[in-house]
Scaffold this motif. Structure first.
Motif, short mmCIF file in Angstrom:
data_model
loop_
_atom_site.label_atom_id
_atom_site.label_comp_id
_atom_site.label_asym_id
_atom_site.label_seq_id
_atom_site.Cartn_x
_atom_site.Cartn_y
_atom_site.Cartn_z
N LEU A 1 1.04 10.28 -1.87
CA LEU A 1 1.39 8.93 -2.29
C LEU A 1 0.10 8.24 -2.71
N ILE A 2 0.06 7.72 -3.92
CA ILE A 2 -1.17 7.09 -4.42
C ILE A 2 -0.95 5.61 -4.72
N ARG A 3 -2.07 4.88 -4.70
CA ARG A 3 -2.10 3.45 -5.03
C ARG A 3 -3.44 3.16 -5.68
N ARG A 4 -3.61 1.95 -6.21
CA ARG A 4 -4.86 1.59 -6.87
C ARG A 4 -5.99 1.50 -5.86
N ASN A 5 -7.13 2.01 -6.24
CA ASN A 5 -8.30 1.97 -5.38
C ASN A 5 -8.89 0.56 -5.35
N GLY A 6 -9.20 0.06 -4.16
CA GLY A 6 -9.88 -1.22 -4.03
C GLY A 6 -8.99 -2.44 -4.12
N GLU A 7 -7.66 -2.26 -4.15
CA GLU A 7 -6.74 -3.39 -4.24
C GLU A 7 -5.74 -3.35 -3.10
N LYS A 8 -5.39 -4.54 -2.61
CA LYS A 8 -4.35 -4.63 -1.58
C LYS A 8 -2.98 -4.49 -2.23
N LEU A 9 -2.11 -3.78 -1.56
CA LEU A 9 -0.73 -3.69 -2.02
C LEU A 9 0.02 -4.99 -1.71
N PRO A 10 1.05 -5.32 -2.48
CA PRO A 10 1.94 -6.41 -2.05
C PRO A 10 2.49 -6.08 -0.67
N PRO A 11 2.73 -7.08 0.17
CA PRO A 11 3.19 -6.82 1.54
C PRO A 11 4.37 -5.87 1.65
N VAL A 12 5.36 -6.02 0.77
CA VAL A 12 6.54 -5.16 0.86
C VAL A 12 6.18 -3.72 0.55
N ALA A 13 5.28 -3.50 -0.41
CA ALA A 13 4.87 -2.14 -0.75
C ALA A 13 4.05 -1.53 0.38
N GLU A 14 3.24 -2.35 1.04
CA GLU A 14 2.45 -1.85 2.18
C GLU A 14 3.36 -1.45 3.33
N VAL A 15 4.42 -2.21 3.56
CA VAL A 15 5.39 -1.84 4.60
C VAL A 15 6.02 -0.50 4.26
N PHE A 16 6.36 -0.30 3.00
CA PHE A 16 6.97 0.97 2.58
C PHE A 16 5.97 2.12 2.71
N ARG A 17 4.72 1.89 2.36
CA ARG A 17 3.70 2.94 2.48
C ARG A 17 3.57 3.40 3.93
N LYS A 18 3.48 2.45 4.85
CA LYS A 18 3.37 2.80 6.27
C LYS A 18 4.63 3.50 6.77
N PHE A 19 5.77 3.06 6.28
CA PHE A 19 7.03 3.71 6.63
C PHE A 19 7.01 5.18 6.21
N ASN B 1 -0.03 12.94 -15.09
CA ASN B 1 -1.01 12.04 -15.71
C ASN B 1 -0.44 10.66 -15.97
N SER B 2 0.83 10.58 -16.36
CA SER B 2 1.41 9.26 -16.65
C SER B 2 1.57 8.43 -15.38
N LEU B 3 1.85 9.08 -14.26
CA LEU B 3 1.98 8.35 -12.99
C LEU B 3 0.64 7.77 -12.55
N ILE B 4 -0.41 8.56 -12.67
CA ILE B 4 -1.75 8.05 -12.34
C ILE B 4 -2.11 6.89 -13.25
N ARG B 5 -1.81 7.03 -14.53
CA ARG B 5 -2.11 5.96 -15.49
C ARG B 5 -1.34 4.69 -15.17
N ASP B 6 -0.06 4.83 -14.82
CA ASP B 6 0.76 3.65 -14.52
C ASP B 6 0.28 2.92 -13.27
N VAL B 7 -0.19 3.69 -12.27
CA VAL B 7 -0.76 3.07 -11.07
C VAL B 7 -2.05 2.34 -11.42
N MET B 8 -2.92 2.97 -12.21
CA MET B 8 -4.19 2.37 -12.59
C MET B 8 -3.97 1.07 -13.37
N LYS B 9 -2.95 1.03 -14.23
CA LYS B 9 -2.69 -0.14 -15.07
C LYS B 9 -1.93 -1.23 -14.32
N GLY B 10 -1.50 -0.94 -13.08
CA GLY B 10 -0.77 -1.94 -12.31
C GLY B 10 0.69 -2.05 -12.68
#
Length: 300
Positions: free
Chosen positions: A270-288, A130-139
């Motif tokens: 692996l989760i991220r915020r819904n409806g928001e673009k990741l920072p470029p470096v995080a998007e590279v890591f997600r695809k990796f 629950n804390s991980l979901i909350r931290d992602v939601m809060k940015g």
């Protein structure tokens, strides 16, 4: 008070001359004089006094310079950090993870990623489901490894990376320790070492036991896989743990036994915020990560 005024003030203070300051700033001398005058009017003090052809700071001007230089330094550092954060080659990735994935999976994927992007930094945060979901939601973090993967959630989205099998663990010398596999209901009379209620692995084990037709008797509770494993090895009960949590060999080591009825697994995503673009470096890591686990389906 404008940023330009502060920058012009610092330049004049360092050069002690309006003309030289204007030349370095590539602006007209009148523009520098006007900005300094407006700054003095706003502050209600005199920052400079004329001494020959040069300007010297007044006492209050010296005090103001000390503070302004600190502010501009912090601002430059902040701008650099933003640019670095957004740079896929040099940025910072803020990622969360549960303890059970921090033993083996997280170090493995981070080390592999840094072979390709050695200048990328990681800011890591451990948490519960629950804390991980909350931290992602809060940015507060950009990405989080999570288990089980939340199939339907209004505020986070992501991908399932792998399914991992859970094994029964028993002490050495236990009646079932020599078995290659067991049915889960063979543990129905045992005392279980269980995760605390806020941990998702507890819910997975309870659901599996329910499918097997019994409610486990809980003798001990813990918050880390090392604790669960150690208590079982010390003869305090039995439990179920993910396979990757059993890879590390300690002095106190339980015996792992495959469970066949029912087969117990957990999804890792692996989760991220819904409806928001990741920072470029995080998007590279997600695809990796997606590519990493597609190529290593049998990673665990």
């Amino acid at each position: 008070m404008e940023l330009r005024q502060l920058q012009y003030f610092v330049k004049v203070a360092r050069k002690q001359h309006v003309t030289q300051a204007a030349e370095e700033l590539h602006v007209a001398q009148s523009a520098v004089s006007r900005q300094i005058h407006q700054l003095e009017e706003e502050l209600g003090v005199q920052l400079f006094v004329q001494k020959g052809r040069n300007l010297q700071l007044t006492s209050v001007g010296k005090l103001f310079l000390c503070r302004v230089e600190g502010i501009l330094t912090d601002l430059d550092r902040a701008v650099d950090e933003v640019h670095e954060f957004l740079d896929p080659e040099r940025g910072e990735i803020r990622i969360g993870f549960p303890h059970s994935l921090g033993i083996n999976l997280l170090p493995t994927v981070v080390a592999s990623f840094r072979k390709h992007y050695p200048n990328v930094k990681f800011r890591l945060r451990q948490g519960t489901y629950n804390s991980l979901i909350r931290d992602v939601m809060k940015g507060e973090i950009d990405l989080a490894f999570i288990s089980p993967f939340p199939e339907k959630h209004n505020h986070v989205v992501g991908e399932v990376l792998l399914e991992e099998e859970l094994y029964a663990i028993v002490p050495e010398g236990h009646a079932l320790s020599g078995n290659e596999s067991i049915k889960l209901d063979q543990l129905s009379g045992e005392s279980f070492v269980m995760f605390s209620e806020e941990y998702s692995l507890r819910a997975i084990v309870l659901e599996a036991c329910s499918k097997a037709g019994f409610t486990p008797q809980i003798g001990f509770e813990g918050e880390e896989t090392d604790t669960i494993r150690g208590l079982v090895a010390a003869g305090m009960g039995v439990s179920l743990l993910p396979e990757m949590a059993l890879k590390e060999i300690n002095e106190l080591q339980p015996v792992k036994v495959r469970v066949t009825e029912p087969v117990v697994t957990r999804s890792i995503g692996l989760i991220r915020r819904n409806g928001e673009k990741l920072p470029p470096v995080a998007e590279v890591f997600r695809k990796f990560l997606i590519d990493f686990f597609e190529k290593k389906a049998a990673w665990a």
